[in-house]
Write a protein that holds these residues in place. Structure first.
Motif: not given
Length: 583
Positions: A479-502
């Motif tokens: 769970g901690q790994i997954q949330r750090i990964s989500i934080a990394r994706a949010l930090l990138k702030n790209a216009p397209i967001l793909i979350l596979d089993e987030p």
């Protein structure tokens, strides 16, 4: 078509240093000849009683300068070998890494990860012997004996010619055992490569092995492979010993012949004692270059066996899709709506399609959910959008532009993605987050951690964002790994967001926080959420249900429940095992 790599193309960058090494070694050989020539001169001067103090001092000075020159050229030769080694190894590793990037996910079809690691590290190290030792020595083995022949010919042409002829027996002996050495070194290298790959695989899967009680069986298999590698090593040592012994015998016999001829011609008066001394000293020098080449040949054979593994990777032909990705240069223009038009896809041509005539649209400002049973093609959709794979048929567009015309780097720069198999690098939490945005401030990092529901955990650590992660983040929970990964994706702030089993490994409290964050940021992004836990997508603007690779239903959560179709069945099945999604 791209030119195929060969073992010699790997050393192109070091050609000038190889030439420099050859020249340095030629000067070393020349200093040896001059040194021995002066010794012969002193011997003759002593025997004829013409050696004066002045001549002796001059000769000693010349010999000292020759010795000093030899030291300088030896340093230059060693420096050349170092430069050759550095350039060849760096160039080969750059080529291998670039090739893996070029092949993308197709690199897994070439070799196992452990084998690639062995090839990139140990295999490339073996190239040093080919370019730093064998190639320069091959030229020296041709040039030095002929140079010595022309020097000795002025003293006695018969001795010079005899020694030159005898030298030929060393390459003949090498050729006689070459096939045997090649076979043994090839078996030795691949035994080592397979052992390394198997051992790495065992280390990475140690938890699974312990869980299933297979540690003993695995250790037994490692023992068998280690024993096989030991046998291959002993075979290799045996071939080296046999070959070296035969070359030593030829060199010693040839030297002995040179000494006997020198004695004979001295007794007959055709050679002075000084000239005979020179012949005795230089006799072994005739054989030394080829003797060294022979000993280097064994090392080179290992390098050649390793180079085959390297060339297997470098000469892997990219698929037509990989070639397409290399030639795509179009850029995105701010429109990030994604459309699938009759898309079909199969991982291999001889397998059934994973996706069949798939049609749907992902709009900016909306959360689109993709649901369905395992194996129905959900993750494949994400891989197609990111251009890790290409459709077998149909078309995907972003902003109206065909995906196959857009530069893959441009696509990925505009996508933030959380995959099922999140990878965190060895380093700190900060370093893993900064991958998304290298210039992010601490405030930005802590804010994205808050949005991803990982802030409390980060603040609980003594070093906070600078806390270290071990390899594959084994010191964190899933769970901690997954949330750090989500934080990394949010930090990138790209216009397209793909979350596979987030949120598959996230607790209910943090899941709610993440869902609220998604609702907030989705207003300005094209968002695709792939989910098994259907309660995480009930607020999506649109839900696409896949069944057996086809779009079965499209609608909101309420619409699809009212249809009582595939989605409703998935809900009913899941409600039997999880908290009720719908009252």
């Amino acid at each position: 078509m791209k030119e195929k790599h060969t073992i010699f193309s790997l050393g192109k960058a070091s050609k000038s240093w190889i030439a420099f090494a050859i020249i340095a070694h030629l000067f070393i050989a020349a200093t040896t000849v001059v040194f021995f020539d002066r010794i012969g001169y002193v011997v003759d001067a002593l025997m004829t009683h013409v050696l004066t103090k002045k001549t002796f001092i001059e000769t000693v000075n010349i010999m000292f300068l020759v010795f000093l020159s030899r030291l300088i050229f030896s340093w230059l030769a060693n420096r050349s070998v170092y430069e050759i080694s550095t350039k060849v190894k760096a160039g080969a590793r750059d080529k291998i890494y670039s090739k893996i990037l070029e092949l993308e996910l197709e690199y897994r079809d070439v070799k196992k990860t452990g084998s690639i690691a062995t090839t990139t590290v140990e295999g490339v190290e073996q190239l040093e012997s080919i370019f730093g030792l064998v190639i320069p020595q091959a030229f020296l083995s041709l040039l030095i004996p002929f140079g010595l022949y022309f020097y000795l010919r002025r003293l006695n042409s018969s001795i010079a010619l005899t020694l030159l002829v005898l030298v030929i027996f060393i390459p003949i002996s090498i050729m006689m055992v070459r096939a045997w050495i090649k076979k043994v070194t090839k078996a030795h290298w691949f035994s080592y490569e397979n052992l390394h790959a198997f051992y790495l695989d065992s280390l990475q899967g140690i938890t699974t092995l312990k869980t299933f009680g297979l540690v003993g069986k695995r250790m037994e298999e490692i023992g068998k492979r280690s024993e096989n590698f030991r046998k291959r090593t002993m075979e290799l040592l045996q071939t080296n010993l046999t070959s070296n012994l035969s070359m030593d015998i030829i060199a010693m016999c040839g030297t002995a012949v040179g000494i006997m001829l020198a004695i004979r011609y001295t007794q007959s008066g055709d050679l002075t004692i000084g000239a005979a001394t020179i012949v005795v000293l230089l006799s072994y020098e005739f054989f030394r270059p080829l003797r060294l080449l022979g000993s280097y040949t064994h090392i080179a054979m290992q390098g050649i066996a390793a180079s085959k593994s390297i060339l297997e990777i470098l000469n892997k032909d990219p698929s037509k899709h990989a070639l397409s990705r290399m030639t795509s240069k179009a850029k995105l223009d701010g429109n990030f709506d994604i459309v699938f038009k009759n898309v079909e896809f199969s991982y291999r041509e001889d397998r059934n399609p994973v996706l069949k005539s798939v049609n749907f649209e992902l709009k900016t400002g909306q959360i689109t959910a993709l649901v369905g049973e395992s194996g129905c093609g959900k993750t494949t959709v994400a891989n197609l959008i990111t251009r890790f794979y290409e459709p077998s048929a149909g078309e995907i567009t972003i902003g109206g532009k065909p995906l196959h015309t857009i530069d893959p780097i441009e696509i990925r720069n505009n996508i933030s993605m959380v995959s099922q198999r999140t990878y965190l690098f060895h380093g700190s939490i900060r370093e893993n987050l900064l991958i998304a945005k290298p210039d992010a401030t601490d405030d930005e990092l802590y804010e994205t951690c808050r949005k991803a529901g990982i802030l409390d955990f980060v603040n609980s650590l003594p070093q906070k964002l600078d806390a270290s992660l071990v390899e594959q983040a084994k010191n964190l929970s899933s769970g901690q790994i997954q949330r750090i990964s989500i934080a990394r994706a949010l930090l990138k702030n790209a216009p397209i967001l793909i979350l596979d089993e987030p949120t598959s490994n996230v607790d209910a409290e943090n899941e709610e926080k993440i869902q609220a964050t998604l609702q907030e940021i989705a207003r300005t992004k094209t968002t695709l959420v792939i989910a098994h836990r259907l309660r995480t997508v009930r607020d999506a603007h649109k839900i696409i249900t896949l069944q057996k690779g086809k779009v079965a239903e499209v609608g909101t959560h309420k619409d699809l429940l009212d249809k009582k179709g595939v989605y409703a069945n998935l809900i009913r099945t899941q409600n039997q095992f999880e908290p009720v999604i719908v009252n």
